[in-house]
Structure formats: structure tokens, C-alpha cells
Design an enzyme around this catalytic site. Structure first.
Site, PDB file in Angstrom:
ATOM      1  N   HIS A 133       6.699  -1.498   3.075  1.00 25.68           N
ATOM      2  CA  HIS A 133       6.515  -2.885   3.494  1.00 25.68           C
ATOM      3  C   HIS A 133       5.618  -3.623   2.515  1.00 25.68           C
ATOM      4  O   HIS A 133       4.807  -3.021   1.818  1.00 25.68           O
ATOM      5  CB  HIS A 133       5.937  -2.961   4.908  1.00 25.68           C
ATOM      6  CG  HIS A 133       4.651  -2.216   5.079  1.00 25.68           C
ATOM      7  ND1 HIS A 133       4.605  -0.856   5.256  1.00 25.68           N
ATOM      8  CD2 HIS A 133       3.365  -2.637   5.070  1.00 25.68           C
ATOM      9  CE1 HIS A 133       3.349  -0.470   5.364  1.00 25.68           C
ATOM     10  NE2 HIS A 133       2.571  -1.528   5.247  1.00 25.68           N
ATOM     11  N   PHE A 134       5.783  -4.927   2.510  1.00 20.92           N
ATOM     12  CA  PHE A 134       5.022  -5.818   1.628  1.00 20.92           C
ATOM     13  C   PHE A 134       4.261  -6.808   2.486  1.00 20.92           C
ATOM     14  O   PHE A 134       4.854  -7.482   3.336  1.00 20.92           O
ATOM     15  CB  PHE A 134       5.977  -6.555   0.669  1.00 20.92           C
ATOM     16  CG  PHE A 134       6.591  -5.624  -0.333  1.00 20.92           C
ATOM     17  CD1 PHE A 134       7.572  -4.724   0.061  1.00 20.92           C
ATOM     18  CD2 PHE A 134       6.161  -5.614  -1.646  1.00 20.92           C
ATOM     19  CE1 PHE A 134       8.111  -3.824  -0.849  1.00 20.92           C
ATOM     20  CE2 PHE A 134       6.694  -4.719  -2.558  1.00 20.92           C
ATOM     21  CZ  PHE A 134       7.670  -3.830  -2.161  1.00 20.92           C
ATOM     22  N   ASN A 156       0.827  -1.205   0.000  1.00 20.75           N
ATOM     23  CA  ASN A 156       0.000   0.000   0.000  1.00 20.75           C
ATOM     24  C   ASN A 156       0.868   1.264   0.000  1.00 20.75           C
ATOM     25  O   ASN A 156       1.852   1.336   0.741  1.00 20.75           O
ATOM     26  CB  ASN A 156      -0.899   0.008   1.244  1.00 20.75           C
ATOM     27  CG  ASN A 156      -1.828  -1.205   1.301  1.00 20.75           C
ATOM     28  OD1 ASN A 156      -2.289  -1.680   0.270  1.00 20.75           O
ATOM     29  ND2 ASN A 156      -2.093  -1.701   2.493  1.00 20.75           N
TER      30      ASN A 156
HETATM   31  P1  DGP Z   1      -0.453  -0.825   5.919  1.00 27.15           P
HETATM   32  O1  DGP Z   1      -1.885  -0.548   6.174  1.00 27.15           O
HETATM   33  O2  DGP Z   1      -0.194  -1.423   4.533  1.00 27.15           O
HETATM   34  O3  DGP Z   1       0.418   0.381   6.188  1.00 27.15           O
HETATM   35  O4  DGP Z   1      -0.057  -1.985   6.931  1.00 27.15           O
HETATM   36  C1  DGP Z   1       0.490  -1.793   8.180  1.00 27.15           C
HETATM   37  C2  DGP Z   1       0.388  -3.095   8.913  1.00 27.15           C
HETATM   38  O5  DGP Z   1       1.264  -3.070  10.004  1.00 27.15           O
HETATM   39  C3  DGP Z   1      -0.996  -3.413   9.466  1.00 27.15           C
HETATM   40  O6  DGP Z   1      -1.544  -4.553   8.808  1.00 27.15           O
HETATM   41  C4  DGP Z   1      -0.764  -3.722  10.933  1.00 27.15           C
HETATM   42  C5  DGP Z   1       0.733  -3.853  11.034  1.00 27.15           C
HETATM   43  N1  DGP Z   1       1.306  -3.357  12.275  1.00 27.15           N
HETATM   44  C6  DGP Z   1       1.225  -2.086  12.745  1.00 27.15           C
HETATM   45  N2  DGP Z   1       1.868  -1.992  13.931  1.00 27.15           N
HETATM   46  C7  DGP Z   1       2.396  -3.219  14.181  1.00 27.15           C
HETATM   47  C8  DGP Z   1       3.165  -3.752  15.261  1.00 27.15           C
HETATM   48  O7  DGP Z   1       3.522  -3.071  16.218  1.00 27.15           O
HETATM   49  N3  DGP Z   1       3.487  -5.075  15.197  1.00 27.15           N
HETATM   50  C9  DGP Z   1       3.112  -5.868  14.133  1.00 27.15           C
HETATM   51  N4  DGP Z   1       3.483  -7.154  14.156  1.00 27.15           N
HETATM   52  N5  DGP Z   1       2.388  -5.398  13.104  1.00 27.15           N
HETATM   53  C10 DGP Z   1       2.028  -4.097  13.132  1.00 27.15           C
END
Ligand code: DGP
Length: 141
Positions: A99-100, A86
Site C-alpha cells: 500500500h501507498f 513502508n
Molecule cells: P503501514 O504502517 O504502512 O503498514 O500502514 C498501515 C495503515 O493502515 C495504518 O496507517 C493504519 C491503516 N489501517 C489499518 N487497519 C485499517 C482499517 O481497518 N481501516 C482503515 N481505513 N485503515 C486501516
């Protein structure tokens, strides 16, 4: 560039469920687990998204993506796998560190992923397509 939540995860300041790491990338379970094994692949070098990254970073991502995808495939034998990336708030980006998402897909298991793919080919004629392509292609000049 300033720290992000993902750089804190990479540095171990925030705990994560790591699945893969090398000199350039880090992969860990997305906390939301939209599907079982939903994994994020993140370059260690920070850039906000695809518009701001560099080709070296993308080469490292390109090397790691099939490795992580195949590890997920071997682990859970999913029926398919989507890779989602995204860019920008309107496109659902919430963390501004490239990120992917690797989303294994399951016919008969937890699978909370879906997307709309509405086609518009009937509404766009060949002249319009040529013009659209030309406008994009012109940006390489
Ligand atoms: P996006 O919406 O594409 O920017 O995805 C961000 C993703 O990151 C979302 O699916 C949740 C994940 N995420 C956010 N904070 C954390 C975290 O602290 N730990 C983990 N494992 N995932 C996280």
C-alpha cells in the site's frame, strides 16, 4: 495468497471511506488521518510489499497514484503531499498487503507527519559510494 485486512476492505467486508476504485486498485481514507485526507492506495492483487509485487501491479499503482494525488490536491489545496510506502516491520510496515500512503501536507492545518532525514555525505567518500553502487548494480546481472 491469504486474505489481508485490506482485501476485506476491498471486498466490502470491512467498511471504509472509499475515494477511488478501478479494476485493479482501491483507495480509501487511512483510519489514522495523520493529515486531513490521508489516503491509502492499495492494489487489489495481494502482495506483501515492494519486494514481492510484480511489475503489472506496479503499473496499475503508477496509473492511479497521480489521479488520487490530484483529487486530494483539488479537494483540499494542500501545501504539498508526501507519498510513503513502508516495507518490513523495521520500516514501520504493519499491514502486509502492499500500500501507498498519500499524505497531503498543510502549513496551517492538522498535520501530524514528520520524518528524520539525516545526511551522511561527509562520512562517505567517492570510493565507498562507487563500491556501494557496484554492489547494488551487480544484483541486476
Ligand atoms: P503501514 O504502517 O504502512 O503498514 O500502514 C498501515 C495503515 O493502515 C495504518 O496507517 C493504519 C491503516 N489501517 C489499518 N487497519 C485499517 C482499517 O481497518 N481501516 C482503515 N481505513 N485503515 C486501516
Amino acid at each position: 495468497m491469504s486474505e489481508t485486512i485490506f482485501s476485506k476492505i476491498i471486498d466490502g467486508e470491512i467498511p471504509s471511506y472509499k475515494v477511488y476504485e478501478d479494476e485493479f486498485v482501491y483507495a480509501f481514507l487511512d483510519l489514522s488521518q495523520v493529515t486531513k485526507g490521508h489516503t491509502l492506495l492499495v492494489p487489489k492483487k495481494i502482495s506483501a510489499n515492494i519486494f514481492e509485487t510484480d511489475s503489472e501491479t506496479m503499473q496499475h499503482i503508477g496509473t492511479a497514484l497521480p489521479k488520487v494525488a490530484n483529487a486530494i490536491k483539488k479537494a483540499f489545496n494542500p501545501d504539498g503531499l508526501n507519498i510513503i510506502q513502508n516495507n518490513g516491520e523495521f520500516a514501520d510496515q504493519s499491514v502486509f498487503h502492499l500500500h501507498f500512503h498519500l499524505l497531503p501536507r498543510y502549513e496551517n492545518d492538522i498535520d501530524g507527519f514528520g520524518y528524520k532525514w539525516e545526511t551522511h555525505e561527509e562520512n562517505i567518500d567517492d570510493d565507498q559510494k562507487a563500491k556501494i553502487a557496484q554492489e547494488i548494480a551487480a544484483q541486476f546481472n
